[in-house]
Design an enzyme around this catalytic site. Structure first.
Site, PDB file in Angstrom:
ATOM      1  N   ASP A  50      -1.240   1.409  -3.924  1.00 43.04           N
ATOM      2  CA  ASP A  50      -2.124   0.423  -4.550  1.00 43.04           C
ATOM      3  C   ASP A  50      -3.465   1.009  -4.972  1.00 43.04           C
ATOM      4  OD1 ASP A  50      -2.779   0.727  -1.849  1.00 43.04           O
ATOM      5  OD2 ASP A  50      -3.644  -1.271  -1.719  1.00 43.04           O
ATOM      6  N   ASP A 105      -5.952   2.580  -3.337  1.00 42.20           N
ATOM      7  CA  ASP A 105      -7.201   2.573  -2.571  1.00 42.20           C
ATOM      8  C   ASP A 105      -7.368   3.806  -1.678  1.00 42.20           C
ATOM      9  OD1 ASP A 105      -5.225   1.758  -0.822  1.00 42.20           O
ATOM     10  OD2 ASP A 105      -6.232  -0.080  -0.184  1.00 42.20           O
ATOM     11  N   ARG A 106      -6.300   4.576  -1.478  1.00 47.22           N
ATOM     12  CA  ARG A 106      -6.448   5.792  -0.668  1.00 47.22           C
ATOM     13  C   ARG A 106      -6.528   7.022  -1.548  1.00 47.22           C
ATOM     14  NH1 ARG A 106      -2.852   5.553   4.749  1.00 47.22           N
ATOM     15  NH2 ARG A 106      -3.249   3.374   5.263  1.00 47.22           N
ATOM     16  N   ASP A 154      -2.662   6.429  -3.261  1.00 40.96           N
ATOM     17  CA  ASP A 154      -1.508   5.762  -2.666  1.00 40.96           C
ATOM     18  C   ASP A 154      -0.973   4.656  -3.573  1.00 40.96           C
ATOM     19  OD1 ASP A 154      -3.505   3.872  -2.326  1.00 40.96           O
ATOM     20  OD2 ASP A 154      -2.715   3.173  -0.407  1.00 40.96           O
ATOM     21  N   ARG A 160      -0.837   5.341  17.059  1.00 42.63           N
ATOM     22  CA  ARG A 160      -1.699   6.332  16.428  1.00 42.63           C
ATOM     23  C   ARG A 160      -2.586   6.966  17.499  1.00 42.63           C
ATOM     24  NH1 ARG A 160      -0.295   5.198  11.369  1.00 42.63           N
ATOM     25  NH2 ARG A 160      -0.569   3.132  10.451  1.00 42.63           N
ATOM     26  N   LYS A 172     -11.635   0.028  -0.470  1.00 39.94           N
ATOM     27  CA  LYS A 172     -11.667   1.464  -0.614  1.00 39.94           C
ATOM     28  C   LYS A 172     -11.101   1.811  -1.984  1.00 39.94           C
ATOM     29  CE  LYS A 172      -7.506   2.108   2.256  1.00 39.94           C
ATOM     30  NZ  LYS A 172      -7.284   0.899   3.075  1.00 39.94           N
ATOM     31  N   SER A 225       0.799  -1.218   0.000  1.00 43.35           N
ATOM     32  CA  SER A 225       0.000   0.000   0.000  1.00 43.35           C
ATOM     33  C   SER A 225       0.838   1.276   0.000  1.00 43.35           C
ATOM     34  CB  SER A 225      -0.945  -0.040   1.192  1.00 43.35           C
ATOM     35  OG  SER A 225      -1.877   0.983   1.084  1.00 43.35           O
ATOM     36  N   HIS A 226       0.658   2.105   1.006  1.00 41.53           N
ATOM     37  CA  HIS A 226       1.324   3.411   1.049  1.00 41.53           C
ATOM     38  C   HIS A 226       2.750   3.314   1.590  1.00 41.53           C
ATOM     39  CE1 HIS A 226      -0.452   2.386   4.812  1.00 41.53           C
ATOM     40  NE2 HIS A 226       0.384   3.190   5.416  1.00 41.53           N
TER      41      HIS A 226
END
Ligand code: VG1
Ligand code: CO
Length: 553
Positions: free
Chosen positions: A290, A292-293, A288, A508, A388, A124-125
């Protein structure tokens, strides 16, 4: 069960690797970890063994989709998976040309072609490269990330694995569309854009969006040298007629040009710079690694993911043809701001609160309980796929801007005036010592029962608990999904440890304060008491030497 038993199928002896438990979104590790002999193979075989029963013990009539975000090791991993899927007896494999398929595109392909499942190669990111991150994720037949019942089965298989199956066969040419036989398996190299574009075309009015660009609407889309480049060029520049150059960093690179393909104000620096000033385009967006963001920007204006979700829910029915019947419901992950809850209330629909990770939306979408969902981590989507979807969010925004004739800033300010504003920030503390972070979380969790009634951030703790979720569709319960601390003035703090990192621990801290003030206050100022209150409560400086977050979004 009869996996293909042709002459060339090989059974390779292997031993379990530790730590192959999928996290928030699949298995993510350093690339070199994945490159160890047997590491990827063990995981892939474990996936096949875990889901074979769902295929009635036989993959022969089944289709598997495979693709990735183009990062380092993508192609090698795909060749390995092709050989293993053939040896395990899959009837058909659909592989994106060049090894490319964005996460939402995998979801679209699985659904439209009625595949049994899919493997997505991405972290991903997270940054890519031989010294950065790699990942793999399994999606089920609804096109969504495997639910925990499946990921736990996969993990159990990884702990007892003794062999994997592969086949003696050369590499498949991933550059040429068409089909080739590997063992008894038909491998199709497919156009990675076709299914996804078709889904977008069903939802959005391409003609009116095209007219909007023709009328002078200007945007910049930053693909961050990752997978959405070809998708955005095809759809935004190709189909919608935006001028060449609208898509920047549009070539997927194995190391994403050395950047983090993470669409936030820190990592999308070039886009943020070009969206500033009176001459800036009307609209800016990024996706991002992949795909999805998404990041949504106006001219000198940042839209928080929580506000973006709320705005999309607010305008979907009137601005986007695919939702003209209205929304059945909304859903957000627990740490996501409550902005969408207020829209749902106004629309008279339910808003579900789920644990972090898209897999928890799957049942709600399948059951028709929710139409749009989102997470604070720059993720928004709907029932059109089961992931997403970054470009989808971008097309939603273009549709809203086209239909309302307003600027990004006007849309958001009008939203705040109508619904009030959730002042919101997420503070990430990356690269913490994992044991120290775990100990801190354990300490907080232990103290939860006695927190109520104590002072915090110029207010008093009203409630404190650990979030636990019971899925309304299948009744499964997921525990320990983050600490929630609610204050008497309506503010909220959420704490959790990341489940996608590959080094140390990431804490987080999510801060939210609602004000019905038309959105005029300054977010940092308004959140300052919460910010310092939490840092003191957790004694961050004492524990980790600093209480300044590494990333603030
Ligand atoms: C993060 C986000 C979460 C998201 C997940 C996968 O997880 O917080 O909302 O679903 O990444 O997104 P964590 O456990 O690190 O907080 V992606 O775009 O990496 O597939
Ligand atoms: Co992603």
């Amino acid at each position: 069960m009869t996996p293909f038993r042709g002459e060339s199928v090989q059974t390779v002896q292997t031993k379990p690797f530790e730590g192959q438990r999928p996290g928030t979104s699949g298995l993510r590790k350093k690339t070199r970890v994945f490159m160890q002999p047997g590491y990827l193979e063990n995981f892939v075989q474990s996936v096949f063994d875990a889901v074979r029963a769902d295929a009635d013990g036989d993959f022969r009539g089944r289709t598997l989709v495979v693709g990735g975000d183009g990062r380092y090791y993508n192609r090698e991993a795909i060749q390995t998976i092709i050989r293993m899927a053939a040896a395990n007896g899959f009837g058909r494999l659909l592989v994106g040309r060049g090894g490319i398929l964005s996460t939402p595109a995998v979801s679209a392909v699985i659904r439209r072609r009625e595949a049994f499942g899919g493997l997505v190669l991405s972290a991903s990111h997270n940054a890519g490269g031989i010294d950065e991150d790699f990942g793999i994720k399994y999606n089920t037949r609804n096109g969504g990330p495997a639910p925990e019942s499946v990921t736990e089965r996969i993990y159990a298989e990884t702990q007892t694995i003794t062999r994997y199956l592969t086949i003696r066969h050369g590499d498949v040419d991933l550059e040429r569309e068409g089909s080739v036989r590997v063992g008894a398996t038909e491998v199709f190299v497919i156009d990675p854009l076709e299914d996804y574009t078709a889904v977008m075309e069903e939802l959005f009015d391409f003609d009116s969006l095209r007219a909007h660009f023709k009328g002078g609407f200007r945007m910049l889309f930053d693909a961050m040298s990752a997978v959405t480049g070809p998708y955005a060029r095809h759809i935004i520049e190709g189909r919608l007629g935006a001028p060449a150059g609208t898509v920047i960093n549009g070539e997927p690179l194995p190391d994403f040009g050395g950047h983090h393909p993470d669409p936030n104000l820190v990592h999308a620096a070039e886009l943020v710079r070009r969206m500033s000033g009176a001459d800036a385009p009307d609209f800016g967006a990024a996706c991002d690694g992949d795909g999805d963001r998404n990041l949504i920007l106006g001219r000198d204006f940042f839209v928080t993911p929580g506000d973006s979700l709320a705005v999309i829910a607010q305008h979907a029915r009137d601005c986007i043809p695919g939702y003209r019947e209205g929304l059945a419901g909304a859903a957000r992950s627990m740490p996501t701001s409550t902005a969408v809850d207020r829209v749902a209330e106004r629309l008279g629909i339910r808003c579900y609160e789920t644990p972090t990770g898209w897999k928890f939306f799957g049942n709600l979408l399948d059951a028709g309980l929710a139409t749009v969902c989102g997470e604070e981590s720059f993720g928004t989507g709907s029932n059109h796929v089961r992931e997403k979807d970054g470009l989808w969010a971008v097309l939603c925004w273009i549709s809203i801007l086209a239909k309302t004739g307003k600027s990004v800033e006007e849309v958001v300010r009008d939203h705040w005036r109508e619904f009030g504003r959730s002042y919101y920030q997420r503070h990430d503390y990356e690269g913490l010592d994992a044991a120290a972070a775990a100990e801190m979380m354990a300490g907080v969790t232990e103290s939860l029962a006695s927190l109520a009634g104590t002072p915090l951030a110029e207010s008093t703790v009203a409630r404190a608990d650990e979030f636990e979720y019971t899925d309304p569709v299948d009744g499964s319960t997921t525990r320990r999904q983050g600490v929630r601390i609610s204050l008497e003035d309506g503010s909220r703090v959420v704490l959790r440890l990341s489940g996608t990192g590959t080094a140390g621990a990431t804490l987080r801290v999510y801060l939210e304060r609602f004000r019905d003030d038309g959105g005029e206050s300054d977010v940092t100022e308004l959140l300052a008491p919460l910010t310092s209150g939490v840092r003191e409560m957790l004694r961050l400086r004492e524990r980790f030497g600093t209480d300044e977050p590494t990333v603030l979004t």
